[in-house]
Design a protein around this motif. Structure first.
Motif, mmCIF file in Angstrom:
data_model
loop_
_atom_site.group_PDB
_atom_site.id
_atom_site.type_symbol
_atom_site.label_atom_id
_atom_site.label_comp_id
_atom_site.label_asym_id
_atom_site.label_seq_id
_atom_site.Cartn_x
_atom_site.Cartn_y
_atom_site.Cartn_z
ATOM 1 N N GLY A 39 0.957 -1.128 0.079
ATOM 2 C CA GLY A 39 -0.121 0.010 -0.002
ATOM 3 C C GLY A 39 0.886 1.254 0.012
ATOM 4 N N VAL A 40 0.541 2.177 -0.783
ATOM 5 C CA VAL A 40 1.528 3.441 -1.043
ATOM 6 C C VAL A 40 0.372 4.456 -0.408
ATOM 7 C CG1 VAL A 40 2.736 5.064 -2.232
ATOM 8 C CG2 VAL A 40 3.136 2.547 -2.429
ATOM 9 N N PHE A 41 0.798 5.362 0.460
ATOM 10 C CA PHE A 41 -0.138 6.200 0.952
ATOM 11 C C PHE A 41 0.622 7.380 1.488
ATOM 12 C CE2 PHE A 41 -2.270 2.331 2.043
ATOM 13 C CZ PHE A 41 -3.048 2.172 0.984
ATOM 14 N N TYR A 42 0.224 8.411 1.362
ATOM 15 C CA TYR A 42 1.070 9.660 2.162
ATOM 16 C C TYR A 42 1.096 9.699 3.837
ATOM 17 C CZ TYR A 42 -3.685 11.780 2.792
ATOM 18 O OH TYR A 42 -5.098 11.908 3.334
ATOM 19 N N LYS A 43 2.215 10.014 4.122
ATOM 20 C CA LYS A 43 2.214 10.057 5.535
ATOM 21 C C LYS A 43 1.519 11.237 6.159
ATOM 22 C CE LYS A 43 6.042 7.766 7.574
ATOM 23 N NZ LYS A 43 7.742 7.792 7.726
ATOM 24 N N ALA A 61 -3.263 2.898 7.009
ATOM 25 C CA ALA A 61 -2.963 1.930 6.212
ATOM 26 C C ALA A 61 -4.263 1.244 5.751
ATOM 27 C CB ALA A 61 -2.187 0.644 6.874
ATOM 28 N N LEU A 62 -5.222 2.136 5.595
ATOM 29 C CA LEU A 62 -6.547 1.927 5.187
ATOM 30 C C LEU A 62 -7.472 1.198 6.126
ATOM 31 C CD1 LEU A 62 -6.670 1.033 1.434
ATOM 32 C CD2 LEU A 62 -6.929 3.225 2.552
ATOM 33 N N VAL A 77 3.422 -1.255 3.958
ATOM 34 C CA VAL A 77 2.789 0.197 3.802
ATOM 35 C C VAL A 77 3.808 1.101 3.725
ATOM 36 C CG1 VAL A 77 1.288 1.801 4.430
ATOM 37 C CG2 VAL A 77 0.413 -0.225 4.455
ATOM 38 N N THR A 78 4.117 2.115 2.817
ATOM 39 C CA THR A 78 5.355 3.110 2.719
ATOM 40 C C THR A 78 4.541 4.389 1.963
ATOM 41 O OG1 THR A 78 7.302 3.542 2.042
ATOM 42 C CG2 THR A 78 5.721 2.260 0.576
ATOM 43 N N ASP A 79 5.098 5.267 2.191
ATOM 44 C CA ASP A 79 4.979 6.545 1.405
ATOM 45 C C ASP A 79 5.898 6.686 0.272
ATOM 46 O OD1 ASP A 79 6.869 7.473 3.209
ATOM 47 O OD2 ASP A 79 6.482 9.414 2.862
ATOM 48 N N LEU A 98 -0.897 -3.880 -5.569
ATOM 49 C CA LEU A 98 -0.441 -2.732 -5.374
ATOM 50 C C LEU A 98 -1.885 -1.605 -5.074
ATOM 51 C CD1 LEU A 98 1.699 -0.492 -4.846
ATOM 52 C CD2 LEU A 98 1.580 -0.010 -7.490
ATOM 53 N N ILE A 99 -2.048 -1.075 -3.862
ATOM 54 C CA ILE A 99 -2.993 -0.293 -3.632
ATOM 55 C C ILE A 99 -2.446 1.064 -3.316
ATOM 56 C CG2 ILE A 99 -4.960 0.160 -2.067
ATOM 57 C CD1 ILE A 99 -4.528 -2.648 -0.691
ATOM 58 N N THR A 100 -3.014 2.151 -3.830
ATOM 59 C CA THR A 100 -2.657 3.535 -3.759
ATOM 60 C C THR A 100 -3.905 4.215 -3.836
ATOM 61 O OG1 THR A 100 -1.045 4.969 -4.429
ATOM 62 C CG2 THR A 100 -2.013 3.901 -6.098
#
Lengths: 321, 321
Positions: A39-43, A61-62, A77-79, A98-100
């Motif tokens: 998962g790629v999300f903003y911090k 992380a959703l 999970v990372t940004d 891959l989730i974003t």
């Protein structure tokens, strides 16, 4: 948490779908057991701590970590998503899902797809897959999915908010309050009620219909242009009039709301000529598909006063408090 | 131009009213022929030229000059209203009608009333007569009139706009756009949809009802507290639930809207204790009667986070474009 619900349901739907007929498709169930999901999300940093329901960020992380891990999957999970040494790159060779989100997207280029031999599912937790090279993804047999409908209420609410902000001239008034000024004339000379105004939506699909329903009690003249006329019953309930010819609708509107998908046909379609067909002093509310408006034409029309206000949509929101 | 309509109709109503039974009343028709009418409005300067329908200013003179003069009256308009040498003072001794607005009010003090021997009618072009010493006016037999209902739609629209602005966390997002920032987390951690939220109006009179009607398609839980329960049919149409006990309603509300008149009973009634009954993170929307909220209690509750947002109403608008 709508985001969590959305991600879980999309993931479940994709995981349990029966193999498609195309032999090119990489099936998620072709590999048994534990999947590697990134998962790629903003911090969100300090903001993450302020609201436990705020899960659309790296820290949250959703909200699906416990569930995924209980199913035996590995969830990273990372940004950190850009450049050759980034965290995402470390997992490209063996990630399967891959989730974003569109707000801090992991770009899925043709080059990355080539190296992502195990990738089967690219999932947008929300709407918008502009970050994916769709041709390359299709050629590689990837499933690219987004969660249709997940933000329609948010966008419709946001549009009505922006209509009111523009019609009532809220922003300069708010700035006066903040700055301790008191110049009523500077606000009032172009502050109106929405009641009695003509509002036209260009596109009356999922979002356009929700907007029209919300506008109904404001006693406006409601118009819509679309390829299709609504069912007579729905049209009557909503109280909007169908305008088959966009060029005939535009000169009637005090407010034009753009609710069309961005396609090759609609890109830049609100150009100098289309804007010239609108009333002088028209207000524009467009949703996130800003590219439907020709930027230079909008800038020119705003400085000449032909467009009196233009606000694009701010559609992100948390559904459940 | 609602303002023009409002002023004309109020003036006509007062001019043609039959003499009241009170011998103390100064009757407008007691003096025959031409009346001296003074209007006190703010100067709009350059803004006056930008919109011919913007008449609520000194330059626009409410748009009633031609009509008044055609009736043989003398109509003096000024923004100069303070101090012994001001334009208003020059006419105090012989004016018969004084028209003003709450935005740049001509204060009608006991002392001025004593000197205004011919004054019969003090008219607010809009709502609010706080600028008039009502006891002194009553003792002198003056008619003090305002135009009930003239701004109810404006206020209801403004309230719904402010609810959306607070719930969706628009203001910090807008400031980010202006400043070229991009910090989604800083907005999203407290940006919600209005759908599904509980909105309670304290007071469901003319404005509260219009607000509830406009809220209906948003699929909220709508509550209202008032002295009176609505007629069952209207309540059903609006879809709001009556809450007889204010203290029982407040803890249920995500958003509290104050739609009560300011009276000795309601002044400061939203004090520390009332606010403590509300949910943590409650949003407050109050109309122009800001004095119903205890300022210090609101400031304290905002800094502790008990109140997450509070916006007073910006109700001025031009009705007809």
């Amino acid at each position: 948490m709508a985001m969590k619900r959305v991600a879980v349901s999309a993931f479940q739907a994709l995981s349990s779908s029966s193999p498609s007929s195309s032999s090119l498709t990489r099936h998620l169930h072709a590999s048994a057991g534990s999947k590697k999901i990134v998962g790629v999300f903003y911090k969100a940093n300090d903001y993450a701590k302020l609201n436990p329901n705020f899960v659309g960020c790296a820290e949250g992380a959703l909200g699906i970590r416990d569930w995924l891990e209980s199913q035996g999957h590995q969830y990273i999970v990372t940004d950190d998503k850009e450049g050759p040494g980034c965290e995402l790159e470390k997992h490209i060779h063996d990630l399967e899902v891959l989730i974003t989100t569109p707000f801090h997207p992991a770009y899925v280029t043709a080059e990355r797809i080539k190296r992502a031999k195990n990738l089967k599912l690219v999932l947008t937790a929300g709407i918008g897959s502009d970050h994916v090279d769709l041709n390359a993804a299709a050629a590689a047999g990837l499933t690219v999915a987004e969660v249709t409908g997940s933000n329609t209420v948010s966008v419709a609410e946001d549009e009505l908010m922006r209509i009111l902000i523009l019609v009532r001239n809220f922003i300069p008034g708010h700035h006066q309050v903040i700055n301790g000024d008191w110049n009523v004339a500077g606000i009032a000379y172009r502050a109106y009620d929405l009641e009695g105004k003509t509002v036209g939506t260009v596109g009356a699909g999922r979002i356009g219909k929700l907007l029209l329903q919300r506008l109904k009690p404001f006693n406006c003249n409601l118009l819509y242009h679309d390829r299709l006329k609504m069912e007579p019953e729905l049209e009557k309930e909503i109280g909007a009039k169908f305008e088959e010819d966009l060029d005939a609708m535009l000169p009637k509107c005090d407010i034009v709301v753009i609710n069309m998908p961005l396609t090759d046909k609609t890109r830049g379609m609100f150009d100098k000529e289309k804007i010239a067909k609108c009333k002088k002093g028209v207000l524009f509310v467009n949703n996130a598909r800003g590219a439907i408006m020709d930027t230079q034409a909008v800038v020119d029309a705003c400085s000449s006063g032909h467009i009196a206000g233009n606000l694009a949509t701010h559609q992100n929101s948390i559904k459940d408090q």
